[in-house]
Design a protein around this motif. Structure first.
Motif, PDB file in Angstrom:
ATOM      1  N   SER A  35       0.832  -1.207   0.000  1.00 18.60           N
ATOM      2  CA  SER A  35       0.000   0.000   0.000  1.00 18.60           C
ATOM      3  C   SER A  35       0.864   1.254   0.000  1.00 18.60           C
ATOM      4  CB  SER A  35      -0.916  -0.002   1.225  1.00 18.60           C
ATOM      5  OG  SER A  35      -1.821  -1.063   1.139  1.00 18.60           O
ATOM      6  N   TYR A  36       1.948   1.224   0.760  1.00 18.93           N
ATOM      7  CA  TYR A  36       2.859   2.365   0.806  1.00 18.93           C
ATOM      8  C   TYR A  36       3.523   2.572  -0.549  1.00 18.93           C
ATOM      9  CZ  TYR A  36       6.787   5.297   2.131  1.00 18.93           C
ATOM     10  OH  TYR A  36       7.708   6.296   2.199  1.00 18.93           O
ATOM     11  N   VAL A  37       4.018   1.489  -1.150  1.00 18.34           N
ATOM     12  CA  VAL A  37       4.681   1.595  -2.452  1.00 18.34           C
ATOM     13  C   VAL A  37       3.683   2.059  -3.511  1.00 18.34           C
ATOM     14  CG1 VAL A  37       5.814   0.243  -4.269  1.00 18.34           C
ATOM     15  CG2 VAL A  37       6.467  -0.081  -1.891  1.00 18.34           C
ATOM     16  N   TRP A  38       2.460   1.529  -3.467  1.00 17.03           N
ATOM     17  CA  TRP A  38       1.422   1.923  -4.421  1.00 17.03           C
ATOM     18  C   TRP A  38       1.137   3.423  -4.309  1.00 17.03           C
ATOM     19  CZ3 TRP A  38      -1.011   0.358  -8.603  1.00 17.03           C
ATOM     20  CH2 TRP A  38      -2.258   0.878  -8.920  1.00 17.03           C
ATOM     21  N   SER A  39       0.997   3.917  -3.089  1.00 21.04           N
ATOM     22  CA  SER A  39       0.719   5.341  -2.891  1.00 21.04           C
ATOM     23  C   SER A  39       1.874   6.206  -3.366  1.00 21.04           C
ATOM     24  CB  SER A  39       0.446   5.624  -1.411  1.00 21.04           C
ATOM     25  OG  SER A  39      -0.709   4.957  -0.993  1.00 21.04           O
ATOM     26  N   MET A  40       3.096   5.772  -3.084  1.00 16.67           N
ATOM     27  CA  MET A  40       4.260   6.539  -3.520  1.00 16.67           C
ATOM     28  C   MET A  40       4.354   6.565  -5.042  1.00 16.67           C
ATOM     29  SD  MET A  40       5.698   7.809  -0.880  1.00 16.67           S
ATOM     30  CE  MET A  40       7.282   8.279  -1.493  1.00 16.67           C
ATOM     31  N   ALA A  41       4.128   5.424  -5.677  1.00 19.10           N
ATOM     32  CA  ALA A  41       4.195   5.366  -7.140  1.00 19.10           C
ATOM     33  C   ALA A  41       3.098   6.222  -7.761  1.00 19.10           C
ATOM     34  CB  ALA A  41       4.088   3.917  -7.608  1.00 19.10           C
ATOM     35  N   TRP A  42       1.921   6.197  -7.177  1.00 17.41           N
ATOM     36  CA  TRP A  42       0.803   6.990  -7.696  1.00 17.41           C
ATOM     37  C   TRP A  42       1.123   8.485  -7.580  1.00 17.41           C
ATOM     38  CZ3 TRP A  42      -3.433   4.712  -9.892  1.00 17.41           C
ATOM     39  CH2 TRP A  42      -4.486   5.553 -10.225  1.00 17.41           C
ATOM     40  N   GLY A  43       1.665   8.888  -6.434  1.00 12.93           N
ATOM     41  CA  GLY A  43       2.030  10.293  -6.240  1.00 12.93           C
ATOM     42  C   GLY A  43       3.141  10.724  -7.175  1.00 12.93           C
ATOM     43  N   LEU A  44       4.109   9.836  -7.408  1.00 15.45           N
ATOM     44  CA  LEU A  44       5.197  10.146  -8.338  1.00 15.45           C
ATOM     45  C   LEU A  44       4.648  10.314  -9.757  1.00 15.45           C
ATOM     46  CD1 LEU A  44       8.235  10.465  -8.866  1.00 15.45           C
ATOM     47  CD2 LEU A  44       8.331   7.988  -9.189  1.00 15.45           C
ATOM     48  N   ALA A  45       3.719   9.429 -10.134  1.00 14.58           N
ATOM     49  CA  ALA A  45       3.132   9.528 -11.477  1.00 14.58           C
ATOM     50  C   ALA A  45       2.359  10.838 -11.632  1.00 14.58           C
ATOM     51  CB  ALA A  45       2.221   8.335 -11.742  1.00 14.58           C
ATOM     52  N   ASP A  46       1.621  11.228 -10.595  1.00 15.64           N
ATOM     53  CA  ASP A  46       0.906  12.504 -10.654  1.00 15.64           C
ATOM     54  C   ASP A  46       1.879  13.670 -10.767  1.00 15.64           C
ATOM     55  OD1 ASP A  46      -1.590  11.386 -10.567  1.00 15.64           O
ATOM     56  OD2 ASP A  46      -1.894  11.726  -8.418  1.00 15.64           O
ATOM     57  N   GLY A  47       2.973  13.608 -10.017  1.00 12.19           N
ATOM     58  CA  GLY A  47       3.958  14.674 -10.053  1.00 12.19           C
ATOM     59  C   GLY A  47       4.627  14.794 -11.415  1.00 12.19           C
ATOM     60  N   LEU A  48       4.928  13.670 -12.030  1.00 12.75           N
ATOM     61  CA  LEU A  48       5.566  13.691 -13.352  1.00 12.75           C
ATOM     62  C   LEU A  48       4.622  14.213 -14.428  1.00 12.75           C
ATOM     63  CD1 LEU A  48       7.557  10.328 -13.275  1.00 12.75           C
ATOM     64  CD2 LEU A  48       8.461  12.655 -13.088  1.00 12.75           C
ATOM     65  N   ARG A  49       3.330  14.012 -14.230  1.00 15.55           N
ATOM     66  CA  ARG A  49       2.350  14.516 -15.206  1.00 15.55           C
ATOM     67  C   ARG A  49       1.940  15.955 -14.897  1.00 15.55           C
ATOM     68  NH1 ARG A  49      -2.183  10.031 -15.146  1.00 15.55           N
ATOM     69  NH2 ARG A  49      -1.672  10.193 -12.952  1.00 15.55           N
ATOM     70  N   GLY A  50       2.442  16.507 -13.811  1.00 20.45           N
ATOM     71  CA  GLY A  50       2.124  17.876 -13.450  1.00 20.45           C
ATOM     72  C   GLY A  50       0.750  18.038 -12.814  1.00 20.45           C
ATOM     73  N   LEU A  51       0.217  16.953 -12.269  1.00 21.52           N
ATOM     74  CA  LEU A  51      -1.095  16.999 -11.629  1.00 21.52           C
ATOM     75  C   LEU A  51      -0.931  17.132 -10.118  1.00 21.52           C
ATOM     76  CD1 LEU A  51      -2.772  14.042 -13.553  1.00 21.52           C
ATOM     77  CD2 LEU A  51      -3.072  16.478 -13.979  1.00 21.52           C
TER      78      LEU A  51
END
Length: 130
Positions: A35-51
């Protein structure tokens, strides 16, 4: 450590306290780490897309479904180790019953054979090293 997962559908026999506590530790690790890794990856993906970051769907229900049957079986075997029936799990339906079950699973197992079978053999230092 994975003994309870290997014996996931075995509701007979006994499980000692160390097997139960190792399964509990493994369950917490399997529940929290992905769950922690999933949340971190999701946040990183949002950050890379500028969201702006937003909360992803939780993986905990899926991990809980995966661990439900092994948790039930290891708890029943743990109750067998202290010479109690698996029906004692119904105490979870009574207010305060969970506290009683916590005390039960933390007790020492009965010495020698009981009505649920022989105790688990202890791992020797030589056998554990091999």
């Amino acid at each position: 450590m994975f003994k309870a997962l290997i014996r996931f559908a075995d509701f007979k026999g006994r499980s000692d306290r160390s097997e139960f506590l190792q399964f509990l530790l493994l369950s917490l690790t399997l529940a929290l780490l992905p769950s922690y890794v999933w949340s971190m990856a999701w946040g990183l993906a949002d950050g890379l897309r500028g969201l702006p970051p937003h909360k992803p769907a939780s993986l905990l229900p899926y991990v809980g479904l995966f661990l439900a049957i092994p948790a039930l079986s290891v708890t029943i075997r743990r109750l067998h180790d202290i010479d109690r029936s698996g029906w004692w799990l119904l105490l979870n339906l009574v207010p305060g019953g969970t506290a009683v079950l916590i005390v039960f699973v933390l007790q020492d197992g009965t010495a020698g054979d009981n009505r649920f079978g022989r105790p688990q053999p202890k791992a020797d230092g030589a056998a554990a090293a091999a």
